[in-house]
Design an enzyme around this catalytic site. Structure first.
Site, PDB file in Angstrom:
ATOM      1  N   TYR A  57      42.825  36.033  51.388  1.00 29.99           N
ATOM      2  CA  TYR A  57      44.165  36.255  50.832  1.00 29.99           C
ATOM      3  C   TYR A  57      45.177  36.413  51.959  1.00 29.99           C
ATOM      4  CZ  TYR A  57      47.673  38.068  47.564  1.00 29.99           C
ATOM      5  OH  TYR A  57      48.815  38.237  46.807  1.00 29.99           O
TER       6      TYR A  57
ATOM      7  N   SER B 262      45.972  32.980  53.545  1.00 33.43           N
ATOM      8  CA  SER B 262      46.855  32.125  52.751  1.00 33.43           C
ATOM      9  C   SER B 262      48.276  32.662  52.702  1.00 33.43           C
ATOM     10  CB  SER B 262      46.297  31.949  51.337  1.00 33.43           C
ATOM     11  OG  SER B 262      46.148  33.190  50.676  1.00 33.43           O
ATOM     12  N   LYS B 263      48.440  33.978  52.587  1.00 31.48           N
ATOM     13  CA  LYS B 263      49.781  34.546  52.456  1.00 31.48           C
ATOM     14  C   LYS B 263      50.526  34.597  53.792  1.00 31.48           C
ATOM     15  CE  LYS B 263      49.835  35.007  48.037  1.00 31.48           C
ATOM     16  NZ  LYS B 263      50.736  34.157  47.208  1.00 31.48           N
TER      17      LYS B 263
END
Length: 277
Positions: free
Chosen positions: A150, A153-154
């Site tokens: 996560y 990706s962020k």
């Protein structure tokens, strides 16, 4: 842009996406709403509306995204606001997460966003007008244990947004990357937040799953206030490029940045020692 806009929103069957879709429609805007779960979306917005176009789209498919953008243009003639909202969190250490799990998280959270951007840009550039809103996270600024995919990706969504803003500035297109904190949506509910299937006891994933699941519904952030702010910033002549939403996010990132600067200064003597003599 005129007061009435055409919105293209991803991840609209629940959470921020659904709340924003409902708000935009209530304000008289036209909405192209995409979701992998189109029936859930249709059940949430039952009244027939000519200004609403729900589309079943897998954003990881460039072909499906291209078709959705084209359908939206054919129905409404243009797209004014693009909101890349679709995404999910996978909880697990780097050792526990499989290659397939990691890649799928990045495919949805990052490459899904890239597919949308690539396919809307020709239309926005031709119009010389538009506003792109990418929903990142405080996990796009601060690394968290057991959130490696996560975070990856962020962090990338934040970087892409900053680069994109420079690329499109001459075309009258605005970019905002939003980093929410904890808001009371379905994001942490079972079936939304994912957990690595492979468990290694020393990382405590069982306990983390219980903690996050129990926290769902207790978040301090109001999603209605969140989407209202998004609707407001698209009306601004000079909207923010980076927008933190939530007191928890502001405090977290501010503290993180201060620690970064302290560390940079501590090791400055090495940083500045690399040039040829």
């Amino acid at each position: 842009m005129s007061n009435k806009k055409v919105w293209f929103i991803t991840g609209t069957s629940k959470g921020f996406g659904l709340a924003l879709t409902k708000l935009a429609l209530s304000q008289g805007h036209q909405v192209i709403a995409t979701s992998r779960n189109i029936e859930e979306l249709k059940n949430s917005i039952t009244e027939k509306q000519d200004n609403f176009l729900p589309l079943k789209v897998d954003i990881t498919s460039d072909k499906e995204v291209k078709n959705a953008v084209q359908q939206g243009i054919e129905k409404f003639g243009r797209i004014d606001v693009v909101v890349n909202n679709a995404g999910y969190s996978l909880v697990g250490s780097i050792e526990e997460i499989t290659d397939k799990e990691f890649r799928q998280t990045v495919n949805v959270n990052l490459f899904g966003t890239v597919n949308i951007l690539r396919n809307v840009m020709p239309h926005l550039r031709k119009q010389q007008l538009g506003h792109i809103i990418n929903i990142a996270s405080n996990a796009g600024y601060v690394g968290f244990a057991n959130a490696t995919s996560y975070n990856a990706s962020k962090f990338a969504v934040v970087g892409i947004s900053e680069a994109l803003a420079q690329e499109v500035n001459d075309f009258g297109i605005k970019v905002t990357v939003v980093a929410p904190g904890q808001f009371r949506t379905s994001f942490m509910e079972k079936g939304s937040m994912q957990f690595a299937k492979n468990r290694i006891s020393v990382y405590g994933l069982d306990k983390a799953e219980e903690l996050w699941t129990n926290y769902s519904g207790q978040q301090i952030g109001d999603p209605e206030k969140f989407v209202k702010i998004l609707a407001e910033i698209v009306e601004l002549e000079n909207p923010p490029l980076r927008l933190l939403l939530g007191m928890d996010t502001y405090d977290l990132i501010k503290e993180h940045r201060e620690k970064e600067m302290q560390e940079f200064e501590t090791w400055k003597h090495l940083t500045l020692s690399t040039n040829f003599d």
